[in-house]
Design a protein around this motif. Structure first.
Motif, PDB file in Angstrom:
ATOM      1  N   PRO A 125       0.725  -1.111  -0.076  1.00 59.35           N
ATOM      2  CA  PRO A 125      -0.013  -0.144   0.045  1.00 59.35           C
ATOM      3  C   PRO A 125       0.859   1.344  -0.027  1.00 59.35           C
ATOM      4  N   ILE A 126       1.952   1.266   0.749  1.00 57.93           N
ATOM      5  CA  ILE A 126       2.766   2.377   0.580  1.00 57.93           C
ATOM      6  C   ILE A 126       3.534   2.835  -0.601  1.00 57.93           C
ATOM      7  N   VAL A 127       3.764   1.628  -1.233  1.00 57.92           N
ATOM      8  CA  VAL A 127       4.278   1.618  -2.815  1.00 57.92           C
ATOM      9  C   VAL A 127       3.296   2.228  -3.718  1.00 57.92           C
ATOM     10  N   VAL A 128       2.026   1.756  -3.457  1.00 57.59           N
ATOM     11  CA  VAL A 128       0.794   2.118  -4.436  1.00 57.59           C
ATOM     12  C   VAL A 128       0.597   3.549  -4.066  1.00 57.59           C
ATOM     13  N   VAL A 129       0.716   4.003  -2.939  1.00 55.19           N
ATOM     14  CA  VAL A 129       0.365   5.484  -2.739  1.00 55.19           C
ATOM     15  C   VAL A 129       1.561   6.507  -3.383  1.00 55.19           C
ATOM     16  N   TRP A 130       2.743   5.797  -3.121  1.00 54.16           N
ATOM     17  CA  TRP A 130       3.907   6.704  -3.654  1.00 54.16           C
ATOM     18  C   TRP A 130       3.743   6.885  -5.011  1.00 54.16           C
ATOM     19  N   VAL A 131       3.583   5.723  -5.692  1.00 57.71           N
ATOM     20  CA  VAL A 131       3.577   5.789  -7.238  1.00 57.71           C
ATOM     21  C   VAL A 131       2.374   6.674  -7.838  1.00 57.71           C
ATOM     22  N   ALA A 132       1.062   6.506  -7.174  1.00 63.68           N
ATOM     23  CA  ALA A 132       0.029   7.204  -7.799  1.00 63.68           C
ATOM     24  C   ALA A 132       0.216   8.908  -7.686  1.00 63.68           C
ATOM     25  N   LEU A 133       0.874   9.162  -6.497  1.00 65.20           N
ATOM     26  CA  LEU A 133       1.080  10.459  -6.365  1.00 65.20           C
ATOM     27  C   LEU A 133       2.121  11.115  -7.060  1.00 65.20           C
ATOM     28  N   GLN A 134       3.310  10.139  -7.293  1.00 63.19           N
ATOM     29  CA  GLN A 134       4.335  10.658  -8.331  1.00 63.19           C
ATOM     30  C   GLN A 134       3.662  11.091  -9.732  1.00 63.19           C
ATOM     31  N   ARG A 135       2.319  10.549  -9.914  1.00 61.99           N
ATOM     32  CA  ARG A 135       1.698  10.525 -11.255  1.00 61.99           C
ATOM     33  C   ARG A 135       0.956  11.974 -11.023  1.00 61.99           C
ATOM     34  N   PHE A 136       0.410  12.281 -10.047  1.00 62.15           N
ATOM     35  CA  PHE A 136      -0.564  13.425  -9.821  1.00 62.15           C
ATOM     36  C   PHE A 136      -0.121  14.621  -9.109  1.00 62.15           C
ATOM     37  N   ALA A 137       0.742  14.228  -8.090  1.00 60.37           N
ATOM     38  CA  ALA A 137       1.234  15.349  -7.083  1.00 60.37           C
ATOM     39  C   ALA A 137       2.581  14.829  -6.594  1.00 60.37           C
ATOM     40  N   PRO A 138       3.583  14.993  -7.525  1.00 58.39           N
ATOM     41  CA  PRO A 138       4.810  14.588  -6.890  1.00 58.39           C
ATOM     42  C   PRO A 138       5.306  14.991  -5.675  1.00 58.39           C
ATOM     43  N   ARG A 139       5.044  16.221  -5.564  1.00 60.15           N
ATOM     44  CA  ARG A 139       5.774  16.941  -4.302  1.00 60.15           C
ATOM     45  C   ARG A 139       5.076  16.217  -2.915  1.00 60.15           C
ATOM     46  N   TRP A 140       3.974  15.495  -3.110  1.00 57.78           N
ATOM     47  CA  TRP A 140       3.364  14.991  -1.896  1.00 57.78           C
ATOM     48  C   TRP A 140       3.502  13.466  -1.716  1.00 57.78           C
ATOM     49  N   ALA A 141       4.262  13.052  -2.853  1.00 56.34           N
ATOM     50  CA  ALA A 141       4.526  11.487  -2.751  1.00 56.34           C
ATOM     51  C   ALA A 141       5.019  10.886  -1.648  1.00 56.34           C
ATOM     52  N   SER A 142       6.267  11.473  -1.313  1.00 54.13           N
ATOM     53  CA  SER A 142       6.870  10.864  -0.083  1.00 54.13           C
ATOM     54  C   SER A 142       6.046  11.349   1.171  1.00 54.13           C
ATOM     55  N   PRO A 143       5.653  12.594   1.535  1.00 57.21           N
ATOM     56  CA  PRO A 143       5.017  12.771   2.540  1.00 57.21           C
ATOM     57  C   PRO A 143       3.889  11.755   2.655  1.00 57.21           C
ATOM     58  N   ALA A 144       3.090  11.600   1.880  1.00 52.18           N
ATOM     59  CA  ALA A 144       1.831  10.839   1.770  1.00 52.18           C
ATOM     60  C   ALA A 144       2.356   9.252   1.954  1.00 52.18           C
ATOM     61  N   ALA A 145       3.449   8.797   1.653  1.00 47.73           N
ATOM     62  CA  ALA A 145       3.940   7.542   1.869  1.00 47.73           C
ATOM     63  C   ALA A 145       4.217   7.540   3.297  1.00 47.73           C
ATOM     64  N   PHE A 146       5.000   8.473   3.923  1.00 51.89           N
ATOM     65  CA  PHE A 146       5.316   8.487   5.298  1.00 51.89           C
ATOM     66  C   PHE A 146       3.976   8.492   6.154  1.00 51.89           C
ATOM     67  N   ALA A 147       2.944   9.308   5.805  1.00 54.27           N
ATOM     68  CA  ALA A 147       1.737   9.424   6.584  1.00 54.27           C
ATOM     69  C   ALA A 147       0.955   7.911   6.635  1.00 54.27           C
ATOM     70  N   LEU A 148       1.039   7.432   5.422  1.00 52.11           N
ATOM     71  CA  LEU A 148       0.359   5.910   5.389  1.00 52.11           C
ATOM     72  C   LEU A 148       1.380   5.036   6.438  1.00 52.11           C
ATOM     73  N   ALA A 149       2.526   4.979   6.078  1.00 53.83           N
ATOM     74  CA  ALA A 149       3.439   4.422   7.189  1.00 53.83           C
ATOM     75  C   ALA A 149       3.112   4.762   8.687  1.00 53.83           C
ATOM     76  N   LEU A 150       3.169   5.806   8.716  1.00 54.78           N
ATOM     77  CA  LEU A 150       2.491   6.356  10.083  1.00 54.78           C
ATOM     78  C   LEU A 150       1.345   5.620  10.770  1.00 54.78           C
ATOM     79  N   VAL A 151       0.527   5.574   9.750  1.00 50.47           N
ATOM     80  CA  VAL A 151      -0.781   4.983  10.344  1.00 50.47           C
ATOM     81  C   VAL A 151      -0.784   3.502  10.603  1.00 50.47           C
ATOM     82  N   ILE A 152       0.211   2.784   9.789  1.00 50.37           N
ATOM     83  CA  ILE A 152       0.440   1.478   9.955  1.00 50.37           C
ATOM     84  C   ILE A 152       1.314   1.096  11.260  1.00 50.37           C
ATOM     85  N   VAL A 153       2.205   2.059  11.392  1.00 50.74           N
ATOM     86  CA  VAL A 153       2.830   1.905  12.806  1.00 50.74           C
ATOM     87  C   VAL A 153       1.940   2.076  14.009  1.00 50.74           C
ATOM     88  N   LEU A 154       1.116   3.261  13.862  1.00 50.28           N
ATOM     89  CA  LEU A 154       0.220   3.171  15.178  1.00 50.28           C
ATOM     90  C   LEU A 154      -0.680   2.344  15.516  1.00 50.28           C
TER      91      LEU A 154
END
Length: 393
Positions: free
Chosen positions: A144-173
């Motif tokens: 899921p982290i990779v999918v989110v990162w790839v999707a945002l690389q297509r539509f909003a590259p600036r937010w790809a890594s922060p969004a991947a981090f946010a999803l990882a944070l949810v997984i950790v919590l």
């Protein structure tokens, strides 16, 4: 102001995992790594606030993400964490001298740019492979982290890594449970030691990669936006900050490169003379984020294996691709008709990525040595010219 806040949030969330990975690989325990993250965030915030207000220009300071990747690649050295801390201080002194002594800057600028980029690409390769490994070992968590990162690389590259981090944070919590990860910020000071292996294997490569991959591009970004960089002030300030923060685990601060474009752009303000306010907002945002750094470090420690490593690797994909491309194509003589010109860069890349250590000194240094030696041996006589590869401060 909103652009400055975005620049700060993107900068921190996209690369803090790299910083923690680098510090811990170099020998820091979790408390020392968290301390380094707190102090780095404070230093870049304070430096940004001071420089942007002093010169009324959108100048921003960042931690050295390539430098953290270098630490992750180099690993522990003889003398342990105190020796690594001593290397941080040496790096800071070298950065200060670069601002005060032009000859040192010209010496660093004489290193062919493709070799510096090849060293960076080699250092980044092991980290960029982590998402691939983690995807095979923990597909349900990492996919899921990779999918989110790839999707945002297509539509909003600036937010790809922060969004991947946010999803990882949810997984950790979700997987961690409880609130044991909530921590107050703590600064842990280590008495530095000087070790020849750490100075050669950590300080010198850290200095080169910070100059070549952060400070020089940072100057270029500001120049492209029409702002001259106060080189001496910036080098003295960031070098002194590195010296002061080193005992607390702060490996290096420098001019921002990628995120520097946001406060300097028309998105920040239509009037170029008012864009420094966006840099001010970025600096103050860093200062506000600093107390949360210890909690972020605790969350990383509680993460399932492979999750945070994947976020760090994905965040570095763009930098790795750019460095490798520059290494193999930026030299004027590197053409399809002249494949020999690529050999020094390829040798540098392979040595830096190999993980080899000779006399306690890591592959990044030996890769640069091998690349420079091959460059001197193989370069055509007709291309030799004074200052052809120099970077001017």
């Amino acid at each position: 102001m909103s652009v400055g806040i975005v620049a700060a949030v993107v900068g921190v969330t996209s690369s803090f995992a790299v910083v923690l990975a680098g510090l811990q690989a170099a020998g820091a325990d979790p408390a020392q790594a968290a301390s380094g993250l707190v102090v780095l965030t404070l230093l870049q915030g304070a430096g940004t606030v001071w420089l942007s207000r002093r010169f009324r220009r959108p100048i921003t300071i960042a931690w050295s993400t390539p430098g953290a990747a270098l630490l992750a690649s180099t690993g522990a050295v003889a003398g342990g964490w105190p020796a690594v801390v001593g290397a941080f201080l040496v790096t800071g002194v070298l950065i200060v001298l670069t601002g005060l002594w032009g000859r040192l800057g010209r010496l660093v600028g004489a290193i062919p740019a493709p070799l510096a980029q090849a060293m960076l690409a080699g250092v980044l390769l092991p980290l960029c492979l982590e998402p691939v490994r983690a995807l095979a070992e923990q597909p349900l968590l990492v996919a899921p982290i990779v999918v989110v990162w790839v999707a945002l690389q297509r539509f909003a590259p600036r937010w790809a890594s922060p969004a991947a981090f946010a999803l990882a944070l949810v997984i950790v919590l979700v997987t961690a449970g409880g609130t044991d990860w909530l921590r107050l910020p703590v600064v842990t000071v280590t008495v530095p030691e000087l070790s020849p292996a750490a100075v050669i294997g950590v300080a010198l490569p850290l200095y080169v990669v910070t100059m070549a991959s952060q400070n020089v591009p940072g100057v270029a970004v500001l120049s492209a936006a029409g702002y001259p960089t106060p080189w001496r002030h910036a080098m003295v300030l960031t070098g002194a900050g590195t010296v002061l923060g080193g005992p607390a685990g702060a490996h290096a601060v420098n001019l921002a490169a990628i995120t520097a474009a946001l406060p300097a752009s028309a998105e920040a303000h239509p009037d170029p003379d008012r864009r420094w306010i966006a840099a001010q907002a970025a600096g103050w945002t860093h200062l506000l984020l600093a107390p949360a750094a210890t909690t972020l470090a605790a969350l990383v420690a509680a993460a399932p294996a492979g999750v945070i490593e994947s976020v760090a690797g994905l965040a570095l994909f763009g930098t790795f691709a750019s460095a490798l491309s520059s290494a193999l194509s930026s030299a004027p003589s590197t053409t399809a008709a002249d494949p020999v010109a690529r050999i020094p860069a390829a040798a540098t890349f392979l040595c830096a990525a190999s993980g080899l250590a000779i006399a306690g000194i890591g592959g990044a240094f030996w890769g640069l040595v091998a690349g420079v030696a091959l460059h001197l041996v193989l370069r055509p006589r007709s291309t030799v010219g004074p200052g052809s590869d120099r970077v001017r401060g």
